[in-house]
Design an enzyme around this catalytic site. Structure first.
Site, PDB file in Angstrom:
ATOM      1  N   GLY A 143       0.872  -1.198   0.206  1.00  0.00           N
ATOM      2  CA  GLY A 143      -0.164  -0.040  -0.219  1.00  0.00           C
ATOM      3  C   GLY A 143       1.036   1.240  -0.034  1.00  0.00           C
ATOM      4  N   ARG A 194      18.953  11.485  -3.673  1.00  0.00           N
ATOM      5  CA  ARG A 194      19.896  12.447  -3.559  1.00  0.00           C
ATOM      6  C   ARG A 194      21.164  12.296  -2.958  1.00  0.00           C
ATOM      7  NH1 ARG A 194      16.164  17.969  -4.255  1.00  0.00           N
ATOM      8  NH2 ARG A 194      15.561  17.444  -6.563  1.00  0.00           N
ATOM      9  N   ARG A 201       0.886  -4.873  -5.568  1.00  0.00           N
ATOM     10  CA  ARG A 201       1.023  -5.968  -4.648  1.00  0.00           C
ATOM     11  C   ARG A 201       1.178  -7.185  -5.888  1.00  0.00           C
ATOM     12  NH1 ARG A 201      -0.541  -4.320   0.436  1.00  0.00           N
ATOM     13  NH2 ARG A 201      -2.120  -3.047   0.625  1.00  0.00           N
ATOM     14  N   ASP A 245       5.271  -5.463   5.953  1.00  0.00           N
ATOM     15  CA  ASP A 245       5.787  -6.752   6.162  1.00  0.00           C
ATOM     16  C   ASP A 245       5.529  -7.835   5.011  1.00  0.00           C
ATOM     17  OD1 ASP A 245       2.786  -6.869   6.337  1.00  0.00           O
ATOM     18  OD2 ASP A 245       2.937  -8.352   7.918  1.00  0.00           O
ATOM     19  N   THR A 280       6.258  -6.862   1.869  1.00  0.00           N
ATOM     20  CA  THR A 280       7.271  -6.334   1.100  1.00  0.00           C
ATOM     21  C   THR A 280       8.648  -6.956   1.754  1.00  0.00           C
ATOM     22  OG1 THR A 280       6.359  -4.272   0.627  1.00  0.00           O
ATOM     23  CG2 THR A 280       8.713  -4.182   0.462  1.00  0.00           C
ATOM     24  N   THR A 285       4.288   2.107   5.422  1.00  0.00           N
ATOM     25  CA  THR A 285       3.073   1.676   5.627  1.00  0.00           C
ATOM     26  C   THR A 285       2.079   2.381   6.787  1.00  0.00           C
ATOM     27  OG1 THR A 285       1.494  -0.125   6.506  1.00  0.00           O
ATOM     28  CG2 THR A 285       3.791  -0.201   7.272  1.00  0.00           C
ATOM     29  N   ASP A 289      -0.082   1.382   8.345  1.00  0.00           N
ATOM     30  CA  ASP A 289      -0.528   0.605   9.686  1.00  0.00           C
ATOM     31  C   ASP A 289       0.451   0.630  10.896  1.00  0.00           C
ATOM     32  OD1 ASP A 289      -2.237  -0.192   7.843  1.00  0.00           O
ATOM     33  OD2 ASP A 289      -1.618  -2.192   7.413  1.00  0.00           O
ATOM     34  N   ASP A 307       2.706  -1.428  11.695  1.00  0.00           N
ATOM     35  CA  ASP A 307       2.565  -2.679  12.499  1.00  0.00           C
ATOM     36  C   ASP A 307       3.833  -3.480  12.158  1.00  0.00           C
ATOM     37  OD1 ASP A 307       2.097  -2.819   9.853  1.00  0.00           O
ATOM     38  OD2 ASP A 307       0.535  -4.303  10.110  1.00  0.00           O
ATOM     39  N   ARG A 340     -17.994  13.444  14.652  1.00  0.00           N
ATOM     40  CA  ARG A 340     -18.134  14.036  15.999  1.00  0.00           C
ATOM     41  C   ARG A 340     -19.513  14.958  16.195  1.00  0.00           C
ATOM     42  NH1 ARG A 340     -18.444  11.224  20.956  1.00  0.00           N
ATOM     43  NH2 ARG A 340     -16.400  10.609  20.876  1.00  0.00           N
ATOM     44  N   ARG A 377      -5.905  -4.240   8.582  1.00  0.00           N
ATOM     45  CA  ARG A 377      -6.400  -5.422   8.265  1.00  0.00           C
ATOM     46  C   ARG A 377      -6.032  -6.354   9.350  1.00  0.00           C
ATOM     47  NH1 ARG A 377      -5.627  -6.426   1.981  1.00  0.00           N
ATOM     48  NH2 ARG A 377      -3.658  -5.783   2.587  1.00  0.00           N
ATOM     49  N   ARG A 403     -25.676   6.860  31.580  1.00  0.00           N
ATOM     50  CA  ARG A 403     -24.788   7.797  32.560  1.00  0.00           C
ATOM     51  C   ARG A 403     -25.243   9.046  31.816  1.00  0.00           C
ATOM     52  NH1 ARG A 403     -20.625   4.263  31.799  1.00  0.00           N
ATOM     53  NH2 ARG A 403     -19.736   5.620  30.420  1.00  0.00           N
ATOM     54  N   LYS A 440     -24.400   9.885  28.323  1.00  0.00           N
ATOM     55  CA  LYS A 440     -23.890  10.369  27.274  1.00  0.00           C
ATOM     56  C   LYS A 440     -24.647  10.215  25.976  1.00  0.00           C
ATOM     57  CE  LYS A 440     -19.074   9.621  27.465  1.00  0.00           C
ATOM     58  NZ  LYS A 440     -18.118   9.895  26.531  1.00  0.00           N
ATOM     59  N   SER A 471     -23.648  11.185  22.515  1.00  0.00           N
ATOM     60  CA  SER A 471     -23.250  10.651  21.355  1.00  0.00           C
ATOM     61  C   SER A 471     -22.024   9.959  21.682  1.00  0.00           C
ATOM     62  CB  SER A 471     -22.540  12.039  20.597  1.00  0.00           C
ATOM     63  OG  SER A 471     -21.291  12.213  20.918  1.00  0.00           O
ATOM     64  N   GLN A 524      -7.589   7.544   4.032  1.00  0.00           N
ATOM     65  CA  GLN A 524      -6.889   7.677   5.105  1.00  0.00           C
ATOM     66  C   GLN A 524      -5.167   7.329   4.700  1.00  0.00           C
ATOM     67  OE1 GLN A 524      -8.262   4.878   8.596  1.00  0.00           O
ATOM     68  NE2 GLN A 524      -9.188   4.483   6.623  1.00  0.00           N
TER      69      GLN A 524
HETATM   70  O1  F6P Z   1      -1.258  -2.089   4.605  1.00  0.00           O
HETATM   71  C1  F6P Z   1      -1.999  -0.605   4.595  1.00  0.00           C
HETATM   72  C2  F6P Z   1      -3.374  -0.835   4.260  1.00  0.00           C
HETATM   73  O2  F6P Z   1      -4.082   0.206   4.019  1.00  0.00           O
HETATM   74  C3  F6P Z   1      -4.219  -1.836   5.179  1.00  0.00           C
HETATM   75  O3  F6P Z   1      -4.569  -1.079   6.261  1.00  0.00           O
HETATM   76  C4  F6P Z   1      -5.469  -2.159   4.394  1.00  0.00           C
HETATM   77  O4  F6P Z   1      -5.949  -3.124   5.178  1.00  0.00           O
HETATM   78  C5  F6P Z   1      -4.670  -2.484   3.143  1.00  0.00           C
HETATM   79  O5  F6P Z   1      -3.692  -1.612   2.793  1.00  0.00           O
HETATM   80  C6  F6P Z   1      -5.792  -2.269   2.108  1.00  0.00           C
HETATM   81  O6  F6P Z   1      -5.125  -2.436   0.801  1.00  0.00           O
HETATM   82  P1  F6P Z   1      -5.565  -2.296  -0.737  1.00  0.00           P
HETATM   83  O7  F6P Z   1      -5.653  -0.849  -0.846  1.00  0.00           O
HETATM   84  O8  F6P Z   1      -4.654  -3.108  -1.663  1.00  0.00           O
HETATM   85  O9  F6P Z   1      -7.219  -2.957  -0.838  1.00  0.00           O
END
Ligand code: F6P
Length: 327
Positions: free
Chosen positions: A14, A28, A75, A106, A108, A129, A131, A133, A158, A175, A216, A218, A220, A260
């Site tokens: 991604g 560079r 990919r 990961d 890659t 990435t 993520d 992660d 919100r 994911r 309580r 809330k 929203s 995002q």
């Molecule tokens: O790994 C980055 C990511 O944005 C993940 O958060 C998401 O699950 C995945 O890629 C989505 O991949 P694609 O754009 O190939 O559907």
């Protein structure tokens, strides 16, 4: 034949904001330090398709502030097979590459580990990435921008949740991991953060907490759900959650999705991508191979590539705060 080392650079998986800043830095710094830098378009697919472009300093002008990746990413199914990896190694040999710098996640790095078995050039990974992660690094390129983008979206949601006194379920990316969900949830003041690391999730307990929060006073509520939790899809998941016997409630669903991933990189992403890109070049010059450039405690580090396949753990302290912060 030149005696300058020939180094290929590519993005894979991604796209992430800051990939261009890293590319600029690699090109560079690399050229300034006497390397021959070649961009490989579309990741592993670009190796197999021999999509190579010799870089000059001007090739990366005016890109530090741009999202996505100017050398494209992909990919690549073909590379997941042994035959594809072997073929890639042959191509790299025939073009006389001495090293590769790959920017990705990961998947890659899994590819790099496979390639390392059949190709003896230098191999360096840079974590890119949204993520965040990747084991062995506190930070990955793109995460900071993605969080800011998602939090801005959450602030808007919100406003509506508050005005209409609604419960919103918002799906964020991730994911396999909940790093985005956790930071976005904490930063936007969400009432619940559901992450894949906590599976299986006790939906009855979540529904009960929503009811208690309503009781309580809330009005929203926002429930952040990481993509990896909303199985088989967010609508089915939401239905299960909102129809728990005796705890039913109505919601609105919002999927932030790929919004995002794009956008101009934040200052943090430009800074880190630039440092990591230059450091990857320095690692090549220093003779390193089989490593990922990472960041730990704000310092650049070298991490064995095989370690990147371990599971990175979530900040449990931050996650535990959500109950108290949502009272
Ligand atoms: O790994 C980055 C990511 O944005 C993940 O958060 C998401 O699950 C995945 O890629 C989505 O991949 P694609 O754009 O190939 O559907």
């Amino acid at each position: 034949m030149s005696d300058r080392k020939k180094v290929g650079v590519f993005c894979s998986g991604g796209d992430a904001p800051g990939m261009n800043a890293a590319l600029r830095s690699i090109v560079r710094r690399g050229i300034a330090q006497g390397l021959n830098i070649v961009a490989i378009h579309r990741g592993y697919k670009g190796i197999l398709d021999e999509a190579f472009e010799k870089m000059i300093p001007r090739s990366v002008g005016n890109i530090i502030q741009t999202g996505g990746t100017v050398i494209k990413t992909a990919r690549c199914e073909r590379f997941y097979k042994e035959e594809g990896v072997r073929q890639a190694a042959e191509i790299l040999k025939s073009y006389e590459f001495d090293g590769l710098i790959a920017i990705g996640g990961d998947g890659t790095f899994r590819g790099l580990l496979e390639l390392q078995k059949v190709w003896d050039g230098q191999i360096i990974g840079i974590p890119g990435t949204i993520d965040n992660d990747i084991y062995g690094t506190d930070y990955t390129i793109g995460f900071d921008t993605a969080i800011d983008t998602a939090i801005q979206a959450l602030d808007r949601i919100r406003d509506t949740a508050d005005s209409h006194e609604r419960v919103f379920i918002v799906e964020v990316m991730g994911r396999h991991s909940g790093f985005i969900a956790l930071k976005v949830g904490i930063g936007s003041g969400a009432e619940e953060i559901l992450i894949p690391e906590d599976e299986p999730i006790d939906l009855k307990a979540v529904a009960k907490r929503i009811k208690d929060a309503r009781d309580r006073g809330k009005t929203s509520l926002i429930i952040i759900v990481a993509e990896g939790v909303s199985k088989p899809d967010i609508f089915t998941f939401c239905k299960k959650l909102t129809t728990q016997p005796g705890l039913e409630f109505s919601t609105h669903i919002s999927i932030l999705g790929h919004l995002q991933r794009g956008g101009s990189p934040s200052a943090v992403d430009r800074w880190n991508a630039t440092r990591m890109g230059a450091y990857a070049v320095d690692c090549i010059l220093g003779g390193d191979s089989g490593i990922m450039v990472g960041e730990q405690n704000l310092k650049l580090v070298k991490v064995p590539l095989k370690d990147t396949q371990k599971k990175k753990s979530i900040d449990r302290y931050a996650h535990s705060l959500i109950r108290d912060l949502a009272i």
